[in-house]
Design an enzyme around this catalytic site. Structure first.
Site, short mmCIF file in Angstrom:
data_model
loop_
_atom_site.label_atom_id
_atom_site.label_comp_id
_atom_site.label_asym_id
_atom_site.label_seq_id
_atom_site.Cartn_x
_atom_site.Cartn_y
_atom_site.Cartn_z
N ASN A 141 -25.68 -20.94 -84.72
CA ASN A 141 -26.44 -21.86 -85.43
C ASN A 141 -26.77 -21.41 -86.57
O ASN A 141 -27.25 -20.04 -87.44
CB ASN A 141 -27.94 -23.02 -85.22
N CYS A 159 -25.31 -27.05 -86.61
CA CYS A 159 -25.01 -27.50 -85.85
C CYS A 159 -26.56 -27.74 -84.96
O CYS A 159 -27.89 -27.26 -85.44
CB CYS A 159 -24.24 -26.31 -85.18
#
Length: 586
Positions: free
Chosen positions: A191, A91
């Site tokens: 992330n 991500c």
């Protein structure tokens, strides 16, 4: 822990420049980047195999039976295309503080980070001390409309784009997550990947915690909620000290924006500032460029940055070891126009191609790239070899993950939808094809066949990374070790499988020599199998999100969660839970 948090409270300080590290790239976004690479590249032994016989069928591959480029959807006649046969970044995150258009800027920044995740997006903004959230499945442009962005007013926002496998639990796992607890509300976008997720979750569940998702990020919210440290910053510090693995996170409360990076600094996170003073955090500098924010510096490994009405404050999360930044950010994940880990991604890839040209030369007529990630390395190869670079493969950007399967079987039709060879460039030529990596090898074999069918006399593959032999536990979705072709075959066997006339990888020693003094600060686990942080217990693979039987979003997390005893779960429930953990483990 009390001594730790107390010590941390006394170390908060305002800062403009980095605390203990000079910002050597503070002018990068406003002037030409300084070259970080030597003018003469190192010469060392390369891995090169030549082969002059005709293309041979790939059926000899011992692992071909368990590898497939696409899967049939049992519900209809469509096919789900396993796009690109590449590792996938989990991500991208962004956070903005102090701009009246925070959510709209966040939306634009997520567009710039779309390459880091295409299957889910979300934004959380603060208005009148209330955290408002909009998340959805699909691209950023699919999830957000003008009317939705209008609802996300306020001067603070965080955003997230993610990659995940599709499924019934997909929407539940789209971030940012928002939760209420006894001190207010908090949102988080993450992330990375926690290697001790299962251990932490089991411990929290034994204490009565209830989880609404199968994402490791929710563990962080629970740890913050049960922390008794004050102020909020120290609750984050206390929670993160229990985490192991990779995490670059942004948090949002009613009045604060917080950015955190794990002590090894696996995943990137940078800080910038807009002309109106608004502070911006993002996974890559390309997001700063789009919203006209000036790059200031990286969030340092093991650092917590807090932004509120008093300015920017920094706290060292814990004594951090030698950084282990993910080298694949420079090989594949990041955009070429980004500066990641203090280095220009474009210059890195160009240098990778130059090394290949010097250490694995071959007589050729033209150099082409596998678009888009192989283009810069191919330019470097062509420039160093003195051979023209041409666009020999045209990539279609309009093919989704699912499409209608043709009634008549067409060989390699999935790749043909993505890539089209240019016969005028390839016919009768000795062609060097530059790609960033080979994972399963299935895509590479089909590309070689397409190029030869377009009339190429010879096809020589050059790979701008070392062979991938190990899976990643730190926020990258890679196949299992058994599916990685370089883990099962020699370079010559791979060359025979993909059907190229020669094959060469970027030697890892040359890669490290190029990085010079920064070399020890990068993680090469996928190339060496040496992991900086060993997983504890069972580790979820990125994207392996199974439905946990709960529906709805996270509502409330409180210090006084619903308490339960082990007997209340029952033996049947424990067996079912164990079976689910077995399915999600690597």
């Amino acid at each position: 822990m009390a001594s730790t948090t107390a010590a941390a409270a006394t170390n908060l300080s305002s800062l403009s420049p980095p605390l203990d590290k000079p910002n050597s790239l503070s002018k990068t976004s406003s002037s030409k980047p300084i070259s970080l690479f030597p003018k003469t590249l190192p010469k060392s032994s390369s891995v090169l195999y030549t082969h002059k016989s005709r293309f041979t069928a790939s059926s000899k591959n011992p692992i071909s039976d368990i590898i497939s480029m696409y899967k049939t959807n049992p519900d209809d006649n469509s096919v789900i295309f396993e796009d690109d046969d590449k590792p996938r970044e989990e991500c991208g995150v962004v956070g903005i503080y102090g701009d009246p258009e925070a959510s709209r800027l966040c939306y634009l920044a997520l567009h710039a980070l779309q390459h880091r995740g295409q299957e889910g997006a979300g934004i959380v903004a603060v208005h009148d001390n209330v955290l408002q959230s909009i998340t959805g499945v699909g691209l950023v442009s699919d999830v957000f409309t003008e009317s939705k962005l209008t609802k996300l007013s306020g001067s603070m926002a965080i955003g997230h784009v993610r990659y995940s496998t599709a499924g019934s639990s997909m929407l539940k796992n789209v971030q940012p997550f928002v939760a209420g607890y006894r001190f207010g509300s908090v949102g988080v976008a993450h992330n990375g990947n926690l290697v001790n997720y299962q251990t932490l979750r089991a411990k929290l569940e034994d204490s009565g915690s209830i989880f609404n998702t199968t994402s490791d990020t929710e563990v962080v919210l629970h740890l913050i909620a049960i922390s008794k440290a004050r102020p909020f910053l120290l609750r984050i510090v206390e929670a993160c000290e229990q985490l192991e693995g990779a995490y670059s996170m942004v948090f949002l409360t009613e009045d604060k924006l917080v950015a955190v990076r794990d002590p090894f600094g696996f995943r990137p996170l940078v800080m910038g500032r807009r002309s109106n003073g608004a502070v911006v955090f993002a996974s890559e500098t390309c997001a700063l460029d789009l919203i006209e924010a000036t790059y200031e510096r990286e969030v340092l490994p093991g650092e917590v940055l807090v932004v509120d009405k008093d300015g920017v404050r920094s706290q060292c999360l814990m004594p951090h070891p030698e950084p282990k930044a993910c080298i694949f950010e420079h090989i594949y994940f990041s955009l070429p126009n980004s500066v990641v880990f203090g280095r220009s991604v474009y210059e890195s890839r160009h240098a990778f191609g130059e090394i290949l040209a010097m250490e694995s030369p071959v007589d050729c007529d033209v150099v082409i790239a596998v678009p888009d990630s192989g283009v810069v390395a191919a330019l470097g190869y062509a420039a160093k070899a003195g051979v023209p670079f041409q666009q020999g493969l045209i990539r279609s950007h309009y093919v989704g993950r699912t499409f209608i399967e043709p009634s008549q079987k067409i060989r390699d039709f999935g790749v043909k939808l993505k890539l089209s060879p240019v016969r005028a460039v390839l016919e009768g030529k000795r062609v060097v094809v530059v790609d960033d990596s080979i994972v399963r090898g299935t895509t590479s074999s089909k590309i070689v066949r397409l190029i030869k069918e377009a009339g190429a006399k010879e096809v020589h593959m050059r790979i701008a990374s070392p062979p991938i032999i190990g899976s990643c536990y730190y926020g990258v979705d890679t196949p299992s070790d058994e599916e990685l072709i370089s883990n099962k075959m020699s370079v010559d066997e791979i060359r025979e499988f993909i059907g190229s006339d020669s094959l060469a990888f970027l030697p890892i020693d040359s890669l490290k020599k190029l990085l010079s003094d920064d070399s020890p600060n990068f993680c090469y686990a996928c190339f060496t199998g040496n992991y900086p942080v060993q997983p504890s217990g069972k580790v979820k693979r990125v994207g392996d999100f199974l439905d946990d039987g709960l529906i709805g979003s996270i509502q409330n997390i409180d210090g006084g969660w619903i308490q339960g005893t082990k007997n209340q779960k029952g033996e049947e429930g424990r067996v079912q839970q164990q079976e689910e953990e077995d399915r999600v483990s690597v």
